[in-house]
Design a protein around this motif. Structure first.
Motif, mmCIF file in Angstrom:
data_model
loop_
_atom_site.group_PDB
_atom_site.id
_atom_site.type_symbol
_atom_site.label_atom_id
_atom_site.label_comp_id
_atom_site.label_asym_id
_atom_site.label_seq_id
_atom_site.Cartn_x
_atom_site.Cartn_y
_atom_site.Cartn_z
ATOM 1 N N MET A 11 -0.677 -24.116 22.826
ATOM 2 C CA MET A 11 0.398 -23.125 22.869
ATOM 3 C C MET A 11 1.303 -23.303 21.647
ATOM 4 S SD MET A 11 3.263 -22.769 25.868
ATOM 5 C CE MET A 11 4.824 -21.998 25.546
ATOM 6 N N PHE A 12 1.585 -22.185 20.978
ATOM 7 C CA PHE A 12 2.524 -22.216 19.864
ATOM 8 C C PHE A 12 3.944 -22.310 20.421
ATOM 9 C CE2 PHE A 12 -1.062 -19.683 18.151
ATOM 10 C CZ PHE A 12 -1.375 -20.466 17.052
ATOM 11 N N LYS A 13 4.748 -23.192 19.874
ATOM 12 C CA LYS A 13 6.148 -23.275 20.278
ATOM 13 C C LYS A 13 6.906 -22.068 19.731
ATOM 14 C CE LYS A 13 6.207 -28.315 19.903
ATOM 15 N NZ LYS A 13 6.768 -29.435 19.107
ATOM 16 N N PRO A 14 7.880 -21.559 20.475
ATOM 17 C CA PRO A 14 8.636 -20.423 19.962
ATOM 18 C C PRO A 14 9.601 -20.820 18.856
ATOM 19 C CG PRO A 14 9.615 -21.198 21.997
ATOM 20 C CD PRO A 14 8.345 -21.998 21.800
ATOM 21 N N TRP A 15 9.926 -19.853 18.014
ATOM 22 C CA TRP A 15 11.084 -19.976 17.129
ATOM 23 C C TRP A 15 12.310 -19.714 17.990
ATOM 24 C CZ3 TRP A 15 13.373 -20.668 12.352
ATOM 25 C CH2 TRP A 15 14.589 -20.031 12.134
ATOM 26 N N VAL A 16 13.273 -20.606 17.968
ATOM 27 C CA VAL A 16 14.542 -20.392 18.657
ATOM 28 C C VAL A 16 15.637 -20.572 17.619
ATOM 29 C CG1 VAL A 16 16.074 -21.115 20.517
ATOM 30 C CG2 VAL A 16 13.599 -21.234 20.835
ATOM 31 N N GLY A 17 16.324 -19.487 17.295
ATOM 32 C CA GLY A 17 17.341 -19.529 16.256
ATOM 33 C C GLY A 17 18.488 -20.462 16.598
ATOM 34 N N ASP A 18 19.152 -20.962 15.573
ATOM 35 C CA ASP A 18 20.260 -21.903 15.754
ATOM 36 C C ASP A 18 21.403 -21.311 16.571
ATOM 37 O OD1 ASP A 18 18.843 -23.721 14.224
ATOM 38 O OD2 ASP A 18 19.987 -23.334 12.388
ATOM 39 N N ASP A 19 21.543 -19.977 16.539
ATOM 40 C CA ASP A 19 22.636 -19.319 17.257
ATOM 41 C C ASP A 19 22.162 -18.593 18.515
ATOM 42 O OD1 ASP A 19 24.450 -20.151 15.288
ATOM 43 O OD2 ASP A 19 23.946 -18.432 14.025
#
Length: 199
Positions: free
Chosen positions: A1-9
């Motif tokens: 599973m690819f980990k999601p991008w989770v933005g800093d904000d």
């Protein structure tokens, strides 16, 4: 599973979305053409690399379309900081959990079916309030067999509750895409998410 991008904000009240936890859901990743043996496999951290490089650092049609929908501005009116602010306000995840091929013209096909369980895990981990689904075929796969009891033609349903979130379908931003056409869909999605939050 690819980990999601989770933005800093992500989820912060002062971000570009006034704190709404939005997941933008793409279809799939493609591996390096020089490494065809990676098809059917995944590298967990590749999504964050792809977002940093092709959404924030370098222009790419798919990501530029999403940026313009989120910001409500054409790309020529945005600075690099504006673009970064948009992406740091959202989470991004590709539904298919493995590389589907070595080039974008290869469709996921039956690999879409592999995405259901990882997507449920993502929903549990991130608890999004809103989900923007990129692509009509992906919308069909996301709605297929939902525990919420969805039945019918997905094309006739522009918004649907998915777990704790409200989701909306959008045309895939890769070709013949108008961010002006889809910006109102995002605004309606965010409005519905905020209404659900208050219930």
């Amino acid at each position: 599973m690819f980990k999601p991008w989770v933005g800093d904000d992500w989820g912060h009240r002062d971000n570009a979305l006034q704190g709404t936890r939005l997941v933008v859901l793409g279809e799939s990743h493609y591996c390096d053409p020089a490494k065809p043996e990676m098809v059917g496999l995944c590298e967990p951290d590749v999504t964050s690399y792809v977002v940093r490089r092709y959404a924030i650092e370098e222009p790419h049609r798919f990501f530029t379309g999403i940026t313009q929908v989120i910001s409500g501005k054409p790309k020529w009116q945005m600075s690099r900081d504006d673009i970064a602010a948009s992406w740091h306000s959202i989470a991004f995840y590709n539904y298919v959990p493995v590389y589907v091929g070595t080039e974008p013209r290869i469709r996921p096909g039956d690999k879409f079916a592999l995405g259901r369980v990882p997507f449920e895990i993502l929903l549990e981990q991130l608890r999004p309030e809103a989900i923007l689904v990129c692509g009509y075929e992906l919308w069909w796969w996301v709605l297929k067999g939902r525990p919420e009891g969805f039945n019918g033609d997905p094309a006739s349903v522009p918004f649907q509750k998915i777990g704790p979130a409200i989701a909306a379908r959008m045309k895939h931003p890769s070709t013949a895409f108008s961010s002006v056409r889809w910006r109102p869909t995002l605004l309606e999605l965010l409005s519905r998410a905020r209404t659900l939050r208050q219930v």
